[in-house]
Design an enzyme around this catalytic site. Structure first.
Site, short mmCIF file in Angstrom:
data_model
loop_
_atom_site.label_atom_id
_atom_site.label_comp_id
_atom_site.label_asym_id
_atom_site.label_seq_id
_atom_site.Cartn_x
_atom_site.Cartn_y
_atom_site.Cartn_z
N ALA A 12 0.83 -1.21 0.00
CA ALA A 12 0.00 0.00 0.00
C ALA A 12 0.86 1.26 0.00
O ALA A 12 0.76 2.10 -0.89
CB ALA A 12 -0.92 -0.04 1.22
N ARG A 44 -6.06 -0.47 -2.38
CA ARG A 44 -5.13 0.42 -1.70
C ARG A 44 -3.74 0.46 -2.32
O ARG A 44 -2.88 1.21 -1.85
CB ARG A 44 -4.99 -0.02 -0.23
CG ARG A 44 -4.38 -1.41 -0.05
CD ARG A 44 -4.30 -1.75 1.42
NE ARG A 44 -3.60 -2.99 1.72
CZ ARG A 44 -4.15 -4.19 1.76
NH1 ARG A 44 -5.43 -4.34 1.43
NH2 ARG A 44 -3.43 -5.24 2.10
N ASN A 104 5.89 -4.77 8.88
CA ASN A 104 6.25 -5.44 10.14
C ASN A 104 7.44 -4.76 10.80
O ASN A 104 8.28 -4.15 10.13
CB ASN A 104 6.53 -6.92 9.89
CG ASN A 104 7.77 -7.12 9.05
OD1 ASN A 104 8.88 -7.18 9.57
ND2 ASN A 104 7.61 -7.19 7.73
N THR A 107 11.35 -5.93 10.08
CA THR A 107 12.03 -5.35 8.91
C THR A 107 12.38 -3.88 9.16
O THR A 107 13.43 -3.40 8.73
CB THR A 107 11.17 -5.50 7.65
OG1 THR A 107 10.75 -6.86 7.55
CG2 THR A 107 11.95 -5.14 6.40
N CYS A 144 16.60 7.97 16.09
CA CYS A 144 16.35 6.81 15.23
C CYS A 144 15.13 6.06 15.76
O CYS A 144 14.54 6.43 16.77
CB CYS A 144 17.58 5.92 15.13
SG CYS A 144 17.82 4.79 16.50
N CYS A 160 -3.69 -5.24 8.84
CA CYS A 160 -4.58 -4.95 7.72
C CYS A 160 -5.69 -5.99 7.65
O CYS A 160 -6.77 -5.75 7.12
CB CYS A 160 -3.79 -4.93 6.41
SG CYS A 160 -2.50 -3.68 6.40
N CYS A 221 21.89 4.16 17.59
CA CYS A 221 22.57 5.36 17.08
C CYS A 221 23.61 5.89 18.05
O CYS A 221 24.49 6.65 17.65
CB CYS A 221 21.58 6.43 16.66
SG CYS A 221 20.57 7.13 17.96
ZN LIG Z 1 18.69 5.89 18.29
#
Ligand SMILES: [Zn+2]
Length: 313
Positions: A12, A44, A104, A107, A144, A160, A221
């Site tokens: 989407a 969509r 998700n 990932t 981050c 969804c 980070c």
């Molecule tokens: Zn960070």
């Protein structure tokens, strides 16, 4: 025109990213998606049509075909693959910016690890129901993903499938993501605000809050630990948006023509160069040349594994 953007997930959000970037004239777009176009996607997924679903084309391949018709000067790199720790370098390294079109958290944490390690920006985005959220991540300037969400959610989240998704929340969130991307690609990255934008287009609410300062103890980070880039094994996963399970085959290649011949006596088989689809009512298996398989008709990992073992081996 000199830009190279990676769009991770061409569903989407991602199919809107690809269409908008192509019309804007982004020079190169790497499109990474593991899935194929399904009729239930069409309300969509702005880049696809009924003919793509009828042919069960992989979304990355269908996107490349459509972009060639929209703007033939844009070079699309279609990658029919699941983004993992083992292929992240190969798939993402040429890009100078990453757009999140995934469904998700696993990932997304992988993208975050990769982008922070390489020092390239990425734009987080998510949408479900009529609600959506987006946040730009610019290494060295903004927090981050793990500064804001240190760990993936532990409780089940609406998907969804369980909540549905309204097509216009998708285009609204994806538009904000692409706007930030265009600022960065045209040298105006300093104008990207460090904000978290949430909206609900059904209730008519739009909210922007300043993103917090980067966490000085952030594992990613600040401490520069990148565990999501180190994982080499993934379990089968239930797919967002439908009653389906994806099985990873650990790089085991499948000869689709050979498999087609073996399965033909057992039921309806359709195959092209990208994928093989086998009906094993009430289930449906889609097998890709790298061995990855999507089992439709169940969200039970055990049932999916058993069907895979039964028909693919
Ligand atoms: Zn960070």
């Amino acid at each position: 025109m000199a830009a190279h953007v990676a769009v991770v997930g061409c569903g989407a959000l991602g199919s809107f990213h690809v269409a908008a970037l192509a019309r804007a004239g982004a020079g190169r777009i790497t499109v990474i998606d593991r899935d194929y176009v399904d009729p239930s996607n069409l309300h969509r997924q702005w880049l696809f049509e009924e003919s793509d679903a009828a042919q069960a084309l992989p979304k990355a391949a269908a996107a490349a075909r459509r972009v060639a018709a929209i703007n033939s000067t844009v070079e699309v790199r279609p990658m029919v693959a699941d983004l993992t720790a083992s292929n992240a370098e190969e798939l993402l390294a040429p890009a100078q910016l990453i757009l999140d079109g995934t469904d998700n958290f696993e990932t997304r944490y992988l993208i975050n690890d990769f982008a922070i390690r390489r020092g390239i920006p990425w734009i987080y985005g998510a949408a479900v129901g009529s609600y959506g959220i987006t946040m730009p991540v610019i290494p060295g300037r903004t927090p981050c993903l793990r500064c804001v969400y240190p760990n993936p959610p532990e409780s089940p989240q609406p998907t969804c499938e369980t909540a549905g998704v309204l097509n216009v929340i998708v285009s609204a969130i994806a538009s904000i993501q692409v706007a930030d991307a265009l600022k960065i690609l045209t040298g105006h990255g300093a104008e990207v605000e460090a904000t978290i934008t949430t909206m609900d287009v059904w209730e008519g609410r739009i909210r922007q809050i300043p993103a917090p300062a980067p966490d000085p103890d952030c594992p990613t980070c600040a401490r520069r630990e990148f565990p999501y880039l180190e994982e080499s094994h993934r379990e089968p996963v239930a797919l967002c948006g439908r009653n389906a399970v994806q099985i990873h085959a650990c790089g085991r290649a499948v000869d689709l023509a050979d498999l087609e011949a073996r399965l033909a006596p057992l039921g309806e088989v359709r195959a092209n160069e990208f994928a093989l689809r086998f009906m094993a009512a009430p289930y449906e298996l889609t097998i890709f040349p790298d061995g990855r398989t999507i089992v439709k008709g169940t969200s039970d990992l055990g049932v999916a594994r058993s069907l895979y073992a039964r028909y693919v081996g």
